[in-house]
Enzyme design. Structure first.
Site, PDB file in Angstrom:
ATOM      1  N   HIS A  77       0.900  -1.217  -0.069  1.00 50.38           N
ATOM      2  CA  HIS A  77       0.009   0.107  -0.005  1.00 50.38           C
ATOM      3  C   HIS A  77       0.763   1.247  -0.106  1.00 50.38           C
ATOM      4  O   HIS A  77       1.721   1.356   0.694  1.00 50.38           O
ATOM      5  CB  HIS A  77      -0.998  -0.219   1.527  1.00 50.38           C
ATOM      6  CG  HIS A  77      -1.926  -0.957   1.152  1.00 50.38           C
ATOM      7  ND1 HIS A  77      -3.255  -0.827   1.794  1.00 50.38           N
ATOM      8  CD2 HIS A  77      -2.260  -2.049   0.532  1.00 50.38           C
ATOM      9  CE1 HIS A  77      -3.917  -1.717   1.468  1.00 50.38           C
ATOM     10  NE2 HIS A  77      -3.471  -2.663   0.711  1.00 50.38           N
ATOM     11  N   TYR A 208      -8.795   4.559   7.945  1.00 51.08           N
ATOM     12  CA  TYR A 208      -8.674   5.037   9.376  1.00 51.08           C
ATOM     13  C   TYR A 208      -9.994   6.206   9.466  1.00 51.08           C
ATOM     14  O   TYR A 208      -9.762   7.348   9.127  1.00 51.08           O
ATOM     15  CB  TYR A 208      -7.452   5.616   9.856  1.00 51.08           C
ATOM     16  CG  TYR A 208      -6.411   4.599  10.045  1.00 51.08           C
ATOM     17  CD1 TYR A 208      -6.238   3.927  11.483  1.00 51.08           C
ATOM     18  CD2 TYR A 208      -5.725   4.251   9.076  1.00 51.08           C
ATOM     19  CE1 TYR A 208      -5.181   2.806  11.476  1.00 51.08           C
ATOM     20  CE2 TYR A 208      -4.542   3.354   9.158  1.00 51.08           C
ATOM     21  CZ  TYR A 208      -4.474   2.753  10.322  1.00 51.08           C
ATOM     22  OH  TYR A 208      -3.214   1.731  10.565  1.00 51.08           O
ATOM     23  N   PRO A 299      -2.802  -0.470  19.092  1.00 50.45           N
ATOM     24  CA  PRO A 299      -2.853  -0.960  17.819  1.00 50.45           C
ATOM     25  C   PRO A 299      -3.051   0.061  16.593  1.00 50.45           C
ATOM     26  O   PRO A 299      -2.661  -0.202  15.348  1.00 50.45           O
ATOM     27  CB  PRO A 299      -3.843  -2.008  17.417  1.00 50.45           C
ATOM     28  CG  PRO A 299      -4.791  -1.657  18.390  1.00 50.45           C
ATOM     29  CD  PRO A 299      -4.189  -1.022  19.619  1.00 50.45           C
ATOM     30  N   LYS A 303       2.270  -0.605  14.747  1.00 47.27           N
ATOM     31  CA  LYS A 303       3.559  -0.469  15.355  1.00 47.27           C
ATOM     32  C   LYS A 303       3.788  -1.700  16.157  1.00 47.27           C
ATOM     33  O   LYS A 303       5.204  -2.081  15.972  1.00 47.27           O
ATOM     34  CB  LYS A 303       3.738   0.648  16.318  1.00 47.27           C
ATOM     35  CG  LYS A 303       3.764   1.971  15.394  1.00 47.27           C
ATOM     36  CD  LYS A 303       5.019   2.092  14.776  1.00 47.27           C
ATOM     37  CE  LYS A 303       4.814   3.190  13.368  1.00 47.27           C
ATOM     38  NZ  LYS A 303       5.062   2.766  12.080  1.00 47.27           N
ATOM     39  N   TYR A 391       4.638   6.418   9.812  1.00 47.04           N
ATOM     40  CA  TYR A 391       3.502   5.304   9.632  1.00 47.04           C
ATOM     41  C   TYR A 391       4.453   4.038   8.689  1.00 47.04           C
ATOM     42  O   TYR A 391       4.676   2.769   9.178  1.00 47.04           O
ATOM     43  CB  TYR A 391       2.365   5.501   8.870  1.00 47.04           C
ATOM     44  CG  TYR A 391       1.476   4.577   8.831  1.00 47.04           C
ATOM     45  CD1 TYR A 391       0.295   4.512   9.884  1.00 47.04           C
ATOM     46  CD2 TYR A 391       1.439   3.489   7.943  1.00 47.04           C
ATOM     47  CE1 TYR A 391      -0.561   3.498   9.800  1.00 47.04           C
ATOM     48  CE2 TYR A 391       0.335   2.583   7.768  1.00 47.04           C
ATOM     49  CZ  TYR A 391      -0.548   2.498   8.862  1.00 47.04           C
ATOM     50  OH  TYR A 391      -1.539   1.669   8.745  1.00 47.04           O
TER      51      TYR A 391
HETATM   52  P1  FAD Z   1       4.166 -12.300  21.265  1.00 52.61           P
HETATM   53  O1  FAD Z   1       3.663 -12.315  19.761  1.00 52.61           O
HETATM   54  O2  FAD Z   1       3.289 -12.045  22.330  1.00 52.61           O
HETATM   55  O3  FAD Z   1       5.100 -13.506  21.602  1.00 52.61           O
HETATM   56  C1  FAD Z   1       5.388 -13.952  22.873  1.00 52.61           C
HETATM   57  C2  FAD Z   1       5.450 -15.501  23.035  1.00 52.61           C
HETATM   58  O4  FAD Z   1       5.854 -15.876  24.110  1.00 52.61           O
HETATM   59  C3  FAD Z   1       4.135 -16.376  22.537  1.00 52.61           C
HETATM   60  O5  FAD Z   1       4.143 -17.144  21.623  1.00 52.61           O
HETATM   61  C4  FAD Z   1       3.714 -16.655  23.885  1.00 52.61           C
HETATM   62  O6  FAD Z   1       3.145 -17.956  23.914  1.00 52.61           O
HETATM   63  C5  FAD Z   1       5.140 -17.114  24.570  1.00 52.61           C
HETATM   64  N1  FAD Z   1       5.151 -17.134  26.193  1.00 52.61           N
HETATM   65  C6  FAD Z   1       4.423 -16.191  26.776  1.00 52.61           C
HETATM   66  N2  FAD Z   1       4.438 -16.794  28.154  1.00 52.61           N
HETATM   67  C7  FAD Z   1       5.234 -17.746  28.350  1.00 52.61           C
HETATM   68  C8  FAD Z   1       5.883 -18.706  29.131  1.00 52.61           C
HETATM   69  N3  FAD Z   1       5.591 -18.571  30.342  1.00 52.61           N
HETATM   70  N4  FAD Z   1       6.725 -19.605  28.691  1.00 52.61           N
HETATM   71  C9  FAD Z   1       7.068 -19.768  27.278  1.00 52.61           C
HETATM   72  N5  FAD Z   1       6.532 -19.128  26.333  1.00 52.61           N
HETATM   73  C10 FAD Z   1       5.850 -18.195  26.586  1.00 52.61           C
HETATM   74  N6  FAD Z   1      -0.330  -5.147  16.793  1.00 52.61           N
HETATM   75  C11 FAD Z   1      -0.581  -4.469  15.605  1.00 52.61           C
HETATM   76  O7  FAD Z   1       0.262  -3.668  15.127  1.00 52.61           O
HETATM   77  N7  FAD Z   1      -1.846  -4.458  14.887  1.00 52.61           N
HETATM   78  C12 FAD Z   1      -2.707  -5.362  15.508  1.00 52.61           C
HETATM   79  O8  FAD Z   1      -4.006  -5.243  15.092  1.00 52.61           O
HETATM   80  C13 FAD Z   1      -2.652  -6.046  16.629  1.00 52.61           C
HETATM   81  N8  FAD Z   1      -3.524  -6.786  17.133  1.00 52.61           N
HETATM   82  C14 FAD Z   1      -3.180  -7.704  18.312  1.00 52.61           C
HETATM   83  C15 FAD Z   1      -4.089  -8.588  19.091  1.00 52.61           C
HETATM   84  C16 FAD Z   1      -3.796  -9.225  20.233  1.00 52.61           C
HETATM   85  C17 FAD Z   1      -4.769 -10.132  20.749  1.00 52.61           C
HETATM   86  C18 FAD Z   1      -2.567  -8.966  20.803  1.00 52.61           C
HETATM   87  C19 FAD Z   1      -2.187  -9.657  22.000  1.00 52.61           C
HETATM   88  C20 FAD Z   1      -1.783  -8.274  20.026  1.00 52.61           C
HETATM   89  C21 FAD Z   1      -1.821  -7.552  19.017  1.00 52.61           C
HETATM   90  N9  FAD Z   1      -0.895  -6.657  18.173  1.00 52.61           N
HETATM   91  C22 FAD Z   1      -1.188  -5.836  17.210  1.00 52.61           C
HETATM   92  C23 FAD Z   1       0.214  -6.643  18.705  1.00 52.61           C
HETATM   93  C24 FAD Z   1       1.515  -7.412  18.063  1.00 52.61           C
HETATM   94  O9  FAD Z   1       0.685  -8.581  17.649  1.00 52.61           O
HETATM   95  C25 FAD Z   1       2.373  -7.828  18.913  1.00 52.61           C
HETATM   96  O10 FAD Z   1       3.108  -6.468  19.393  1.00 52.61           O
HETATM   97  C26 FAD Z   1       3.526  -8.630  18.778  1.00 52.61           C
HETATM   98  O11 FAD Z   1       3.051  -9.803  18.673  1.00 52.61           O
HETATM   99  C27 FAD Z   1       4.718  -8.497  19.627  1.00 52.61           C
HETATM  100  O12 FAD Z   1       5.462  -9.799  19.353  1.00 52.61           O
HETATM  101  P2  FAD Z   1       6.559 -10.440  20.513  1.00 52.61           P
HETATM  102  O13 FAD Z   1       7.102 -11.478  19.841  1.00 52.61           O
HETATM  103  O14 FAD Z   1       7.101  -9.420  21.557  1.00 52.61           O
HETATM  104  O15 FAD Z   1       5.284 -11.066  21.580  1.00 52.61           O
HETATM  105  C1  DHB Z   2      -4.290  -3.610  10.949  1.00 49.25           C
HETATM  106  C2  DHB Z   2      -4.149  -3.622  12.340  1.00 49.25           C
HETATM  107  C3  DHB Z   2      -3.925  -2.179  12.828  1.00 49.25           C
HETATM  108  O1  DHB Z   2      -3.500  -2.052  14.064  1.00 49.25           O
HETATM  109  C4  DHB Z   2      -3.634  -1.506  12.096  1.00 49.25           C
HETATM  110  O2  DHB Z   2      -3.428   0.053  12.402  1.00 49.25           O
HETATM  111  C5  DHB Z   2      -3.652  -1.450  10.708  1.00 49.25           C
HETATM  112  C6  DHB Z   2      -4.427  -2.584  10.004  1.00 49.25           C
HETATM  113  C7  DHB Z   2      -4.573  -5.141  10.453  1.00 49.25           C
HETATM  114  O3  DHB Z   2      -5.031  -6.021  11.284  1.00 49.25           O
HETATM  115  O4  DHB Z   2      -4.905  -5.178   9.245  1.00 49.25           O
END
Ligand code: FAD
Ligand code: DHB
Length: 398
Positions: A77, A208, A299, A303, A391
């Site tokens: 995009h 948005y 979200p 980021k 962005y």
């Molecule tokens: P995570 O992806 O959370 O990975 C952490 C891992 O650690 C997991 O697999 C978990 O199982 C593991 N873990 C946890 N505890 C333990 C333990 N005790 N022992 C072993 N393993 C463990 N960001 C956006 O930009 N847009 C979005 O739309 C968006 N939607 C989201 C929706 C949800 C429900 C959530 C929770 C987050 C969302 N985010 C979104 C944020 C984005 O997905 C996260 O910032 C990203 O996943 C961060 O990555 P990470 O690897 O730091 O952590």
């Molecule tokens: C999506 C999620 C976001 O948080 C955003 O700002 C834009 C798109 C998505 O899930 O597609």
């Protein structure tokens, strides 16, 4: 029961974006790691989360040669649309940022690609582990202990470094004594209801929308599946959001004459409360935190995933300097350098969130200020450029 002991240079807790990118980046430089995750592979590969990759994140995926499926499935995009007062305003990122763009490619697809690469290259990821604990973090021989199943023998991993990539609820941050860290939190009085819908795209780019009934976001997944969000109460039970109500709110907040949201079967629905959070520092002895373990963004700026990847690009670079080039002090700079990027993204995500949502606890004055901010944003090239460059994202400075 006997404890089985093994050694590995880097022990990583968490197989999300932070943990898996870290493991692959180290592996490509010949540094072995073991990744432990409490979830199953199917759960990790099936959990719907973020959707937008910043420009440099997609470049990194290409540089790592992981782009086969992304090139086929993702959408590039060159801008986004902001909608307010019933009108749409296109922001052209390519023009505003010297040709940069974002890539809409879901997080779980990135994880599928990373796990496939680690499988092919002999990476070690252990799924479904229990009782993960971190020990001796302030010594030069930190340890991880865990079990592969409730009745399995306890295991111990002797490491040089430990990475806490275990998300907001994992044990990583908790392993740092409360007296050694400071937490900064903002809880928003709203959440996002997200749906996945079987329908063709309603529009060619992300919209948005700031609407008097609350925020809405139109995103996409594939030509057949769309992702949409509406602002809701942070603790609304899902039962209060039957499909009819979701469609009514999406239409009211996003439709304009000549362009309406296309309905389809809703096959996934979830609610996430919005929060900003940072825990400082991101290092304790030989433990390094990365991603959601150390910080959460709402979200709105897309980021969260990108920030997690940014942390481990920096962390892997510094670990490689420490382990390959004998530069032991390199890792001393990790926390301050990572936090500088983190706070910049926190500011952007907070400002997008504030400007686009209706705060049920706020005043009518603030609502008008947000509209004035949006009006300025779309009519000033300087303001548009500022949003665009934030962005599409800033590459990690190494
Ligand atoms: P995570 O992806 O959370 O990975 C952490 C891992 O650690 C997991 O697999 C978990 O199982 C593991 N873990 C946890 N505890 C333990 C333990 N005790 N022992 C072993 N393993 C463990 N960001 C956006 O930009 N847009 C979005 O739309 C968006 N939607 C989201 C929706 C949800 C429900 C959530 C929770 C987050 C969302 N985010 C979104 C944020 C984005 O997905 C996260 O910032 C990203 O996943 C961060 O990555 P990470 O690897 O730091 O952590
Ligand atoms: C999506 C999620 C976001 O948080 C955003 O700002 C834009 C798109 C998505 O899930 O597609």
């Amino acid at each position: 029961m006997m404890t089985r002991t093994s050694r590995v240079p880097v022990g990583i807790v968490g197989a999300g974006p932070a943990g898996l990118f870290l493991s692959l980046l180290l592996r490509r430089e010949g540094i072995e790691s073991v990744v432990l995750d409490s979830r199953s592979r199917a759960e990790i590969e099936g959990t719907i989360r973020a959707g937008v990759l910043e420009h440099w994140t997609a470049d990194l995926i290409r540089d790592l040669g992981l782009n086969g499926r992304m090139d086929r499935l993702a959408h590039r995009h060159g801008g986004v649309t902001l909608q307010f007062c019933g009108e749409r305003h296109h922001l052209n990122f390519r023009e505003l940022t010297d040709g940069k763009e974002v890539t809409v490619y879901p997080q779980h697809e990135v994880l599928i690609d990373l796990l496939a690469a680690l499988d092919a290259e002999g990476g070690q990821v252990i799924f479904g582990v229990q009782d993960v604990a971190m020990h001796d973090l302030r010594t030069d021989r930190p340890r991880l202990t865990f079990r592969r199943a409730p009745d399995a023998e306890p295991e111990e991993l002797l490491c040089e470094y430990v990475a806490g990539c275990d998300g907001f609820h994992g044990p990583g941050r908790q392993a740092i004594p409360v007296t050694e860290r400071r937490e900064y939190t903002k809880v928003y009085p709203f959440g996002w209801l997200g749906v996945l819908v079987e329908a063709p795209p309603s529009y060619h780019e992300l919209i948005y929308a700031n609407h008097e009934r609350g925020f809405a976001l139109l995103s996409t997944r594939t030509p057949e599946i769309q992702r949409m969000y509406v602002q809701c109460g942070p603790h609304d039970p899902l039962g209060e959001w039957p499909d009819d109500r979701v469609w009514e709110e999406l239409h009211r907040r996003l439709d304009v004459p000549g362009s309406c949201v296309t309905e389809g079967r809703i096959f996934q629905k979830n609610i996430v409360p919005l929060r900003s959070f940072v825990s400082e520092p991101m290092r304790y002895g030989r433990l390094f935190l990365a991603g959601d373990a150390a910080h959460i963004v709402p979200p709105t700026g897309a980021k969260g995933l990108n920030l997690a990847v940014g942390d481990v690009v920096l962390l892997s670079h510094l670990m490689i300097r420490a382990m390959r080039h004998g530069d032991r002090d390199a890792l001393d700079t990790y926390s301050a350098r990572a936090l500088r990027r983190v706070w910049r993204a926190e500011r952007f995500s907070w400002s997008m969130t504030r400007m686009l949502h209706r705060d049920p606890t706020g005043s009518a004055f603030e609502g008008r200020i947000h509209l004035a901010e949006l009006d300025y944003l779309v009519h000033s090239e300087a303001a548009s450029r500022s949003l665009a460059e934030n962005y599409v994202g800033f590459p990690v400075e190494l």
